[in-house]
Design a protein around this motif. Structure first.
Motif, short mmCIF file in Angstrom:
data_model
loop_
_atom_site.label_atom_id
_atom_site.label_comp_id
_atom_site.label_asym_id
_atom_site.label_seq_id
_atom_site.Cartn_x
_atom_site.Cartn_y
_atom_site.Cartn_z
N ASP A 30 39.70 47.08 31.09
CA ASP A 30 39.43 48.43 31.60
C ASP A 30 40.18 48.60 32.92
N PRO A 31 40.97 49.65 33.07
CA PRO A 31 41.73 49.85 34.32
C PRO A 31 40.84 49.94 35.56
N SER A 32 39.56 50.28 35.36
CA SER A 32 38.64 50.42 36.49
C SER A 32 37.83 49.15 36.75
N GLY A 33 38.06 48.10 35.98
CA GLY A 33 37.31 46.87 36.17
C GLY A 33 37.64 46.18 37.49
N ASP A 34 36.72 45.34 37.94
CA ASP A 34 36.89 44.65 39.22
C ASP A 34 37.72 43.38 39.12
N TRP A 35 37.50 42.58 38.07
CA TRP A 35 38.00 41.21 38.07
C TRP A 35 39.51 41.08 37.98
N ALA A 36 40.17 41.97 37.28
CA ALA A 36 41.62 41.85 37.14
C ALA A 36 42.31 41.91 38.50
N THR A 37 41.79 42.74 39.38
CA THR A 37 42.39 42.88 40.71
C THR A 37 42.31 41.56 41.48
N VAL A 38 41.16 40.91 41.41
CA VAL A 38 40.99 39.63 42.10
C VAL A 38 41.88 38.55 41.49
N LEU A 39 41.82 38.41 40.17
CA LEU A 39 42.53 37.32 39.51
C LEU A 39 44.04 37.44 39.65
N ASN A 43 46.81 33.35 41.08
CA ASN A 43 47.59 32.49 40.18
C ASN A 43 46.72 31.94 39.05
N ALA A 44 45.87 32.78 38.51
CA ALA A 44 44.92 32.36 37.49
C ALA A 44 45.60 32.21 36.13
N GLU A 45 44.96 31.44 35.27
CA GLU A 45 45.42 31.25 33.89
C GLU A 45 44.28 31.57 32.93
N ARG A 55 45.93 28.31 23.58
CA ARG A 55 47.15 28.55 24.34
C ARG A 55 46.77 29.08 25.72
N THR A 56 47.67 28.90 26.66
CA THR A 56 47.43 29.31 28.04
C THR A 56 48.39 30.44 28.41
N VAL A 57 47.83 31.49 28.99
CA VAL A 57 48.63 32.65 29.39
C VAL A 57 48.42 32.89 30.88
N PRO A 58 49.49 32.98 31.67
CA PRO A 58 49.32 33.35 33.08
C PRO A 58 48.62 34.70 33.17
N PHE A 59 47.66 34.82 34.07
CA PHE A 59 46.92 36.08 34.13
C PHE A 59 47.83 37.25 34.45
N SER A 60 48.89 37.01 35.20
CA SER A 60 49.81 38.09 35.55
C SER A 60 50.45 38.74 34.33
N LYS A 61 50.44 38.03 33.19
CA LYS A 61 51.04 38.56 31.96
C LYS A 61 49.99 38.93 30.91
N PHE A 62 48.72 38.60 31.18
CA PHE A 62 47.68 38.74 30.16
C PHE A 62 47.37 40.20 29.83
N ILE A 134 47.62 46.55 39.95
CA ILE A 134 49.01 46.60 40.41
C ILE A 134 49.22 45.61 41.55
N LYS A 135 50.27 44.80 41.47
CA LYS A 135 50.66 43.96 42.59
C LYS A 135 51.49 44.80 43.57
N ALA A 136 51.14 44.69 44.84
CA ALA A 136 51.88 45.40 45.89
C ALA A 136 52.98 44.48 46.40
N THR A 137 54.05 44.35 45.62
CA THR A 137 55.08 43.35 45.91
C THR A 137 55.83 43.63 47.21
#
Length: 208
Positions: A30-39, A43-45, A55-62, A134-137
């Motif tokens: 969900d775009p409004s969820g809390d956890w994705a922003t933290v993870l 560098n979570a997996e 299989r393992t997926v980097p969270f940045s690509k999940f 969104i990452k603020a690169t």
């Protein structure tokens, strides 16, 4: 890790916190969820389990889009691995909400690694201001290798605000959300710096 507590302690209500899981939240995407922003700052997996094995997926690509992930139709999220940050690190999560049980209007997660007053590494993510977290690169790049000052924090917050892509909805206009997320980044950076110095800073979700 205080940033995990920052997020968990303010999600919805006691019943949901006792029954819901982090894996379930990120699998829904969900775009409004809390956890994705933290993870996204940790560098979570994600360990995905299905009939063909694990299989393992980097969270940045999940999470690939709103309500869309790389999880197969026959897979489950078995676990999420978060690595401990190095010494002299600090993080913070802030979610701005109208009331406790609802999703945030905007949210921000920050993780800093410091060497004295110099930022060795920075991760900044924003939630509820795009179809995914969104990452603020550009804001991260502005901080790395620099001595942190009030002026630099404002510069990073402005870069993060510019990277946001919110939609107007019942929680606020796009213009309001952009202004809000910039203010949240500034506050989260200040808290993360204090925690990196070893200070104990209590944080909770912010309510209108």
């Amino acid at each position: 890790m205080p940033i995990i507590h920052d997020c968990a302690a303010g999600i919805a209500d006691v019943q949901i916190r006792n029954r819901g899981t982090i894996g379930g939240s990120v699998a829904e995407a969900d775009p409004s969820g809390d956890w994705a922003t933290v993870l996204l700052t940790q560098n979570a997996e994600v360990h995905c389990l299905g009939p063909k094995g694990e299989r393992t997926v980097p969270f940045s690509k999940f999470i690939t889009d709103a309500y869309t992930t790389l999880l197969g139709h026959d897979e489950l999220v078995r676990e999420i691995v978060v690595k401990l940050p190095p010494k002299n690190s600090g993080g913070a999560y802030l979610g701005f909400k109208r009331t406790a049980p609802v999703y945030p209007t905007a949210s921000v997660a920050v993780q800093l690694s410091m060497d004295g007053d110099v930022c060795k590494d920075a991760a900044i993510a924003m939630g509820c201001v795009g179809l995914t977290a969104i990452k603020a690169t550009e804001a991260e790049s502005a901080l790395r290798g620099q001595k942190i000052s009030d002026k630099l924090i404002v510069t990073a917050a402005e870069a993060a605000r510019a990277a946001s892509d919110p939609q107007s909805d019942m929680r606020g206009s796009a213009q309001y959300k952009r202004a809000l997320v910039g203010a949240l980044v500034k506050r989260a950076l200040e808290i993360a710096m204090r925690r990196a110095r070893g200070e104990r800073v209590e944080v909770s979700h912010i309510y209108a």
